[in-house]
Design a protein around this motif. Structure first.
Motif, PDB file in Angstrom:
ATOM      1  N   CYS A 142       4.062   9.146  22.322  1.00 34.07           N
ATOM      2  CA  CYS A 142       3.179  10.267  22.072  1.00 34.07           C
ATOM      3  C   CYS A 142       3.752  11.039  20.875  1.00 34.07           C
ATOM      4  O   CYS A 142       4.965  11.176  20.804  1.00 34.07           O
ATOM      5  N   PRO A 143       2.991  11.561  19.966  1.00 36.29           N
ATOM      6  CA  PRO A 143       1.537  11.485  19.886  1.00 36.29           C
ATOM      7  C   PRO A 143       1.061  10.169  19.297  1.00 36.29           C
ATOM      8  O   PRO A 143       1.822   9.449  18.674  1.00 36.29           O
ATOM      9  N   ALA A 144      -0.238   9.900  19.514  1.00 35.03           N
ATOM     10  CA  ALA A 144      -0.870   8.759  18.867  1.00 35.03           C
ATOM     11  C   ALA A 144      -1.698   9.283  17.702  1.00 35.03           C
ATOM     12  O   ALA A 144      -2.222  10.392  17.761  1.00 35.03           O
ATOM     13  N   LEU A 145      -1.776   8.496  16.670  1.00 31.59           N
ATOM     14  CA  LEU A 145      -2.597   8.870  15.517  1.00 31.59           C
ATOM     15  C   LEU A 145      -3.974   8.249  15.705  1.00 31.59           C
ATOM     16  O   LEU A 145      -4.093   7.026  15.800  1.00 31.59           O
ATOM     17  N   VAL A 146      -4.998   9.075  15.773  1.00 27.82           N
ATOM     18  CA  VAL A 146      -6.342   8.545  16.034  1.00 27.82           C
ATOM     19  C   VAL A 146      -7.327   9.005  14.958  1.00 27.82           C
ATOM     20  O   VAL A 146      -7.094   9.978  14.257  1.00 27.82           O
ATOM     21  N   ARG A 147      -8.417   8.257  14.875  1.00 28.50           N
ATOM     22  CA  ARG A 147      -9.487   8.592  13.934  1.00 28.50           C
ATOM     23  C   ARG A 147     -10.741   8.960  14.721  1.00 28.50           C
ATOM     24  O   ARG A 147     -11.110   8.256  15.655  1.00 28.50           O
ATOM     25  N   ASP A 148     -11.378  10.033  14.329  1.00 29.77           N
ATOM     26  CA  ASP A 148     -12.667  10.398  14.909  1.00 29.77           C
ATOM     27  C   ASP A 148     -13.720  10.198  13.834  1.00 29.77           C
ATOM     28  O   ASP A 148     -13.543  10.636  12.698  1.00 29.77           O
ATOM     29  N   GLY A 149     -14.812   9.568  14.201  1.00 33.00           N
ATOM     30  CA  GLY A 149     -15.926   9.435  13.261  1.00 33.00           C
ATOM     31  C   GLY A 149     -15.784   8.217  12.369  1.00 33.00           C
ATOM     32  O   GLY A 149     -14.791   7.493  12.408  1.00 33.00           O
ATOM     33  N   ASP A 150     -16.827   7.986  11.568  1.00 31.32           N
ATOM     34  CA  ASP A 150     -16.890   6.795  10.729  1.00 31.32           C
ATOM     35  C   ASP A 150     -16.196   7.017   9.396  1.00 31.32           C
ATOM     36  O   ASP A 150     -15.775   8.107   9.081  1.00 31.32           O
ATOM     37  N   ALA A 199     -14.792  10.377   8.482  1.00 31.51           N
ATOM     38  CA  ALA A 199     -13.650  10.221   9.383  1.00 31.51           C
ATOM     39  C   ALA A 199     -12.675  11.390   9.279  1.00 31.51           C
ATOM     40  O   ALA A 199     -12.382  11.868   8.196  1.00 31.51           O
ATOM     41  N   ARG A 200     -12.199  11.834  10.454  1.00 30.84           N
ATOM     42  CA  ARG A 200     -11.120  12.820  10.506  1.00 30.84           C
ATOM     43  C   ARG A 200      -9.993  12.191  11.309  1.00 30.84           C
ATOM     44  O   ARG A 200     -10.230  11.451  12.265  1.00 30.84           O
ATOM     45  N   TYR A 201      -8.785  12.525  10.926  1.00 31.65           N
ATOM     46  CA  TYR A 201      -7.621  11.959  11.608  1.00 31.65           C
ATOM     47  C   TYR A 201      -6.889  13.071  12.334  1.00 31.65           C
ATOM     48  O   TYR A 201      -6.824  14.197  11.861  1.00 31.65           O
ATOM     49  N   ARG A 202      -6.348  12.730  13.493  1.00 31.98           N
ATOM     50  CA  ARG A 202      -5.573  13.748  14.214  1.00 31.98           C
ATOM     51  C   ARG A 202      -4.514  13.090  15.089  1.00 31.98           C
ATOM     52  O   ARG A 202      -4.582  11.897  15.394  1.00 31.98           O
ATOM     53  N   LEU A 203      -3.544  13.921  15.461  1.00 29.12           N
ATOM     54  CA  LEU A 203      -2.486  13.460  16.352  1.00 29.12           C
ATOM     55  C   LEU A 203      -2.909  13.796  17.768  1.00 29.12           C
ATOM     56  O   LEU A 203      -3.176  14.954  18.086  1.00 29.12           O
ATOM     57  N   ASN A 204      -2.982  12.784  18.597  1.00 33.04           N
ATOM     58  CA  ASN A 204      -3.444  12.975  19.964  1.00 33.04           C
ATOM     59  C   ASN A 204      -2.252  13.059  20.918  1.00 33.04           C
ATOM     60  O   ASN A 204      -1.470  12.118  21.041  1.00 33.04           O
ATOM     61  N   TYR A 205      -2.142  14.209  21.587  1.00 35.48           N
ATOM     62  CA  TYR A 205      -1.027  14.424  22.512  1.00 35.48           C
ATOM     63  C   TYR A 205      -1.434  14.200  23.958  1.00 35.48           C
ATOM     64  O   TYR A 205      -0.608  14.250  24.856  1.00 35.48           O
ATOM     65  N   ASP A 206      -2.729  13.977  24.156  1.00 36.31           N
ATOM     66  CA  ASP A 206      -3.231  13.857  25.522  1.00 36.31           C
ATOM     67  C   ASP A 206      -3.110  12.403  25.979  1.00 36.31           C
ATOM     68  O   ASP A 206      -4.073  11.648  25.954  1.00 36.31           O
ATOM     69  N   ARG A 207      -1.900  12.029  26.354  1.00 35.64           N
ATOM     70  CA  ARG A 207      -1.645  10.639  26.716  1.00 35.64           C
ATOM     71  C   ARG A 207      -0.803  10.604  27.989  1.00 35.64           C
ATOM     72  O   ARG A 207       0.407  10.414  27.943  1.00 35.64           O
ATOM     73  N   PRO A 208      -1.454  10.749  29.134  1.00 31.79           N
ATOM     74  CA  PRO A 208      -0.710  10.923  30.395  1.00 31.79           C
ATOM     75  C   PRO A 208       0.198   9.748  30.753  1.00 31.79           C
ATOM     76  O   PRO A 208       1.187   9.934  31.448  1.00 31.79           O
ATOM     77  N   HIS A 209      -0.097   8.544  30.285  1.00 32.73           N
ATOM     78  CA  HIS A 209       0.736   7.402  30.676  1.00 32.73           C
ATOM     79  C   HIS A 209       1.854   7.102  29.679  1.00 32.73           C
ATOM     80  O   HIS A 209       2.671   6.221  29.891  1.00 32.73           O
ATOM     81  N   SER A 210       1.840   7.806  28.577  1.00 27.90           N
ATOM     82  CA  SER A 210       2.799   7.525  27.506  1.00 27.90           C
ATOM     83  C   SER A 210       4.244   7.663  27.980  1.00 27.90           C
ATOM     84  O   SER A 210       4.547   8.515  28.822  1.00 27.90           O
ATOM     85  N   ILE A 211       5.125   6.863  27.391  1.00 29.13           N
ATOM     86  CA  ILE A 211       6.552   7.024  27.684  1.00 29.13           C
ATOM     87  C   ILE A 211       7.072   8.335  27.103  1.00 29.13           C
ATOM     88  O   ILE A 211       8.148   8.780  27.449  1.00 29.13           O
TER      89      ILE A 211
END
Ligand SMILES: Cc1ncc(COP(=O)(O)O)c(C=O)c1O
Lengths: 469, 491
Positions: B302-310, B314-326
């Motif tokens: 965590c965090p994961a780098l994700v893309r929203d939209g085409d 496209a917008r990029y953001r760091l996603n911290y909402d990862r309950p199973h992450s190490i």
């Protein structure tokens, strides 16, 4: 074909020398069914000019700390980097070499490592330094693992005043090991000695603290050291290398292992890396120290020289019994730190630290002279501090500042729900009084005077594009 | 001609009062005594005793030191397993742009869209090259990637309620593999290799059971051979419920030719400082991005780098909402600078170019092998991938040398060549692991082979005295370890 040598004629001649019919034949050991039967799906190749234009366009979509005024810290700081650091670290003989496995042709790197280790001992007041780890966070964790193995105890005590990332990394590393991690809550922005006393016992391998801590406050390191040592545990302190220009050194305050993020010593912000993990310890712990170490010896003619030493701690010799799995480290950044510290010298480091201290305190006072803002904590601070917004509109506030080209601070709510109305501010020697005044005005009034004309100073403060690996 | 300032320590050049740089005067009020800001017992009595030298001292000292190094820019550096290829200058220049180098890791996402876009593209490229869909760029080096992936595996098994405590590792593996297994809380168990470095299937079967969490394997292996049983091995591991980890140190051999995800790997790391030309920096930095199969995705750091939209929006953001992450393994976002160079490198080559990189790396290695095997045994045979391992063992008898691989390596230095990796892998006696890379010419390979041939013919005394022309002769490593002097002290 970018960096390749072999012409079609070369290929033919070489295949002939090998006795192979074709290039494909050389890959015949890979079963045909396994081989990829299509080209990789990757964007088309670009020449140098095209690539440059493409990357410049992407880079210009980022707001940078040259064009914006930066009051962000939280473990990475906008300190001054003298030109010589880039100049020397970008010499190919340094940055295109590797780990000095052949000391006869790596004396430059080895001697620089030895000088680095010496300087880290000088900064920490401890006896031995390694040649670098990945970053401050993994250095903190390696120190804890070292303490667990030295003491053969399994309880690790820390406090939420330690950098949240470092604590998160620690939790990640410890999740599969037989260790117990206790994280104490801060009291008024610092470790509570009472709570610590209640928690530390004879099963405690170490206490991990940070001073100045993540919230900017100085911890009572000496008192904490005494407490830990009463139980024969070790004290691991995360320190600020720039701070040692005026602050007491971790080793002098009783730390057994000192670790730090070395980015502040001559490396730009680089969006978080590569940075430099600093680690030093007391003499008695050296055989459990992770990472490479350069040592002095003599060659066959009796001349002083340097080699990698105490390698029986390391993975390439000891495999699963090694003190750590680290192999590739952050050598180039240790070199940068060495050049940086040589250039600053004791006086330059002290001046830098004093400027940070004075400017941070000026900024804190300027901002809190109205009604809206106050300092969240009373503990003494160095270059970083926490501001409370009585109107509890931190997000909006920082956004307004951003529109004025100011990175005004780091919101704390994500890591500290209790501090959702607070933000963390760092002030380095680079911030001028004008910039601090603009920042304070902007936060107080929601507007800021237009940026003063930079008189071409952007080109001066914008370092030449160069090697940061 | 040797400048003494190169061999004196910077501390010995120090003279009280000299300075390398001057900080500005303080432009804010500073009349308050420091003690009123910081309690006296928290203050240093004096600054650290750093050297006091001028800027010119610094430049001359370190410039002279640099000339004592061999490097890729100056010498052929066939250090096996390290892929010492040419490090493109343009990449250094681009990574230094203010919009990439002068950005703070905790800036708001909307101010870092450009760099996030690049890093997202790197994730996609690595997923495509590996054939494994989910990527984390956080690990700071190959070894760190190994550890991270093993923690991912541990989390995966934990969540499935499976207790598996063993990581199987061929005895030809790099030392980081067992060390990483240990750090991740597993027990490392060694599997035998055959003379050609292939997994001994009988030994694998004997050790593989329901305790096996992960098999770590290097392919092409550390002898530079493609492990032809890889898919069979993976099947056997999977049948017992285990996972296959690929040590990607040798990816330079198979870019665009074979993909780990296609030959059975569930997880792997790349070493971008090898495969994708990140400069090795005298020891580092590296990076150790990992790629994993879909079922392991949720456990990545965590965090994961994700893309929203085409694409356009496209917008990029760091996603911290990862309950199973190490969780996290590195502060901020990893060794971004190295990953930027990865991007520049892959964009410079494209798909055909990358394939050509591997073809030429393999061609160069085979060409050199075809010469070297006439004067040194190469147990793996007459073909290799991107590197091969010769054995200097016969020189023990022939010349009475105790450590012939080391002696040959040292003597090569006199001929202006960096030594190969010696005494690794452990499965070949007196191993000399030679990796020429694709960024060398036929002439260089010829010259190296010629030098190696001449060196082998030299008398034992010359070899055990070598190197004879370098700045120093052989250092006394025993003394260095017995009485460690690891910092300078004034006398
Ligand atoms: C085969 C192999 N595995 C793993 C590693 C470890 O990678 P790193 O040095 O980037 O941690 C190396 C490199 O040194 C290697 O050669």
């Amino acid at each position: 074909m970018s960096y390749l040598f072999n012409t079609d004629d070369d290929r033919k001649a070489m295949l002939q020398a090998i006795g192979a019919e074709s290039i494909e034949e050389l890959f015949r050991s890979i079963p045909a069914e396994t081989q990829l039967s299509r080209p990789l799906n990757l964007p088309a190749a670009m020449g140098e000019l095209e690539l440059q234009q493409h990357v410049q366009a992407l880079a210009s979509q980022n707001q940078n700390v040259v064009d914006y005024c930066c009051f962000l810290g939280g473990g990475a700081y906008d300190h001054f980097v003298p030109a010589v650091v880039d100049e020397i670290a970008s010499r190919g003989e340094f940055y295109t070499s590797y780990t000095p496995y052949q000391p006869e042709v790596a004396q430059g790197n080895l001697q620089a490592m030895f000088e680095y280790q010496t300087m880290i001992c000088q900064l920490t007041g401890l006896d031995v330094s390694n040649a670098s780890l990945y970053d401050g966070g993994s250095a903190a964790v390696e120190a804890v693992l070292m303490a667990i193995s030295v003491t053969r105890r399994s309880k690790v005590v820390t406090c939420d005043t330690v950098h949240p990332h470092y604590r998160q990394i620690l939790a990640t590393y410890l999740q599969s090991l037989d260790a117990e991690l206790v994280v104490l809550p801060a009291t008024d922005g610092v470790v509570s000695l009472e709570q610590l006393q209640a928690c530390v016992d004879d099963t405690t391998a170490c206490v991990l603290i940070q001073s100045p801590n993540f919230l900017g406050s100085l911890e009572d390191v000496a008192a904490i050291a005494e407490l830990v040592h009463q139980h024969k545990g070790l004290l691991v302190t995360v320190f600020d290398p720039i701070g040692t220009g005026i602050l007491a050194r971790p080793g002098d305050q009783g730390a057994d292992i000192a670790v730090a993020e070395g980015q502040t010593l001559g490396t730009p912000l680089l969006f978080g890396g590569p940075y430099l993990g600093i680690m030093a310890c007391r003499e008695g712990l050296v055989r459990r120290l992770p990472g490479r170490i350069a040592g002095q010896t003599v060659d066959r003619k009796g001349r002083r020289c340097w080699v990698l030493t105490l390698q029986t701690r390391e993975q390439h010799i000891r495999r699963e019994k090694a003190t750590s799995n680290i192999c590739t480290n952050q050598g180039l950044f240790a070199l940068r730190a060495t050049i940086f510290l040589s250039t600053l010298g004791p006086q330059g480091l002290a001046d830098t630290a004093r400027l940070c201290l004075r400017k941070a305190h000026y900024a804190a006072r300027r901002l809190t002279d109205g009604d809206r803002f106050s300092l969240a904590f009373e503990a003494p601070t160095f270059k970083e501090f926490v501001v409370r917004d009585r109107e509890n509109r931190v997000g909006e506030l920082l956004q307004t500042a951003l529109e004025q080209k100011i990175f005004a601070g780091i919101p704390l709510g994500t890591w500290y729900p209790d501090l959702a109305d607070c933000f963390l501010v760092a002030v380095t020697e680079k911030r001028t009084r004008d910039e601090i005044d603009r920042w304070a005005n902007c936060l107080q009034t929601g507007t800021a005077a237009p940026l003063p004309a930079k008189n071409g100073s952007t080109t001066v403060s914008n370092p030449p594009a160069s090697q940061h690996a | 001609m040797r400048n003494q300032q190169a061999t004196q320590l910077v501390f010995e050049l120090s003279r009280v009062g000299r300075r390398g740089t001057r900080l500005p005067d303080c432009d804010v009020p500073s009349d308050e005594p420091i003690e009123s800001l910081i309690p006296a017992d928290q203050l240093a009595t004096e600054p650290p005793p750093l050297p006091e030298v001028t800027e010119a001292d610094v430049v001359r000292h370190f410039t002279n030191l640099s000339t004592l190094n061999m490097s890729v820019d100056t010498h052929f550096y066939p250090l096996g397993s390290c892929t010492m290829k040419y490090n493109p200058k343009r990449n250094e220049r681009l990574a230094g742009l203010a919009g990439l180098a002068q950005i703070h890791p905790l800036q708001p996402d909307e101010t870092i869209q450009g760099v996030l876009e690049i890093l997202y593209a790197v994730q996609e490229m690595l997923a495509e090259i590996s054939g494994l869909p989910a990527v984390s760029l956080q690990p700071a080096a190959g070894a760190h990637g190994e550890l991270t992936a093993l923690l991912v595996a541990a989390a995966y098994f934990r969540e499935r309620g499976e207790k598996r405590s063993v990581v199987l590792i061929p005895d030809s593996a790099h030392g980081t593999n067992p060390a990483s297994a240990q750090m991740a809380g597993f027990r490392a168990v060694s599997i035998k290799s055959t003379a050609k470095g292939f997994v001994d299937m009988a030994d694998l079967d004997a050790k593989l059971d329901e305790q096996t969490a992960v098999l770590m394997i290097t392919n092409p292996n550390t002898l530079g051979c493609y492990e032809q049983q890889i898919e069979d091995i993976a099947r056997r591991v999977h049948k017992k419920g285990g996972l296959v980890y690929l040590d990607g140190a040798n990816m330079n051999a198979i870019l665009g030719i074979a993909r780990p995800g296609d030959f059975g790997a569930d997880m792997m790391h790349f070493n971008p400082h090898k495969t994708f030309s990140g400069p090795h920096g005298g020891g580092g930095p590296g990076a150790g991005p990992i790629c994993v199969a879909a079922p392991l995705c949720d456990y990545l750091p965590c965090p994961a780098l994700v893309r929203d939209g085409d694409d356009e929006q496209a917008r990029y953001r760091l996603n911290y909402d990862r309950p199973h992450s190490i969780g996290r393994v590195r502060s901020f976002f990893g060794n971004v600078g190295v990953l930027l160079r990865t991007y520049f490198y892959i964009r410079s080559y494209g798909a055909d170019g990358l394939r050509r990189v591997s073809e030429d790396a393999v061609l160069n290695a085979n060409y050199l092998l075809s010469k070297v095997r006439h004067f040194l045994p190469v147990p793996q045979g007459d073909r290799c991938m991107h590197e091969f391992v010769a054995s200097a063992e016969p020189l023990k008898k022939q010349k009475g040398l105790k450590q012939p691989a080391m002696d040959l390596g040292k003597r090569l230095l006199d001929f202006g060549f960096h030594a190969p990796t010696v005494y690794f892998p452990l499965t070949v006696h007196d191993a000399m692991m030679i990796e020429p890379t694709e960024t060398e010419s036929r002439e260089t390979l010829d010259a190296f082979a010629e030098a190696l041939f001449r060196v082998i013919e030299e008398p034992a005394e010359t070899l055990s005295d070598a190197p004879l022309t370098t700045h120093i002769s052989r250092p006394d490593e025993v003394q260095a370890a017995r009485k460690p002097v690891v910092r300078w002290t004034p006398d």
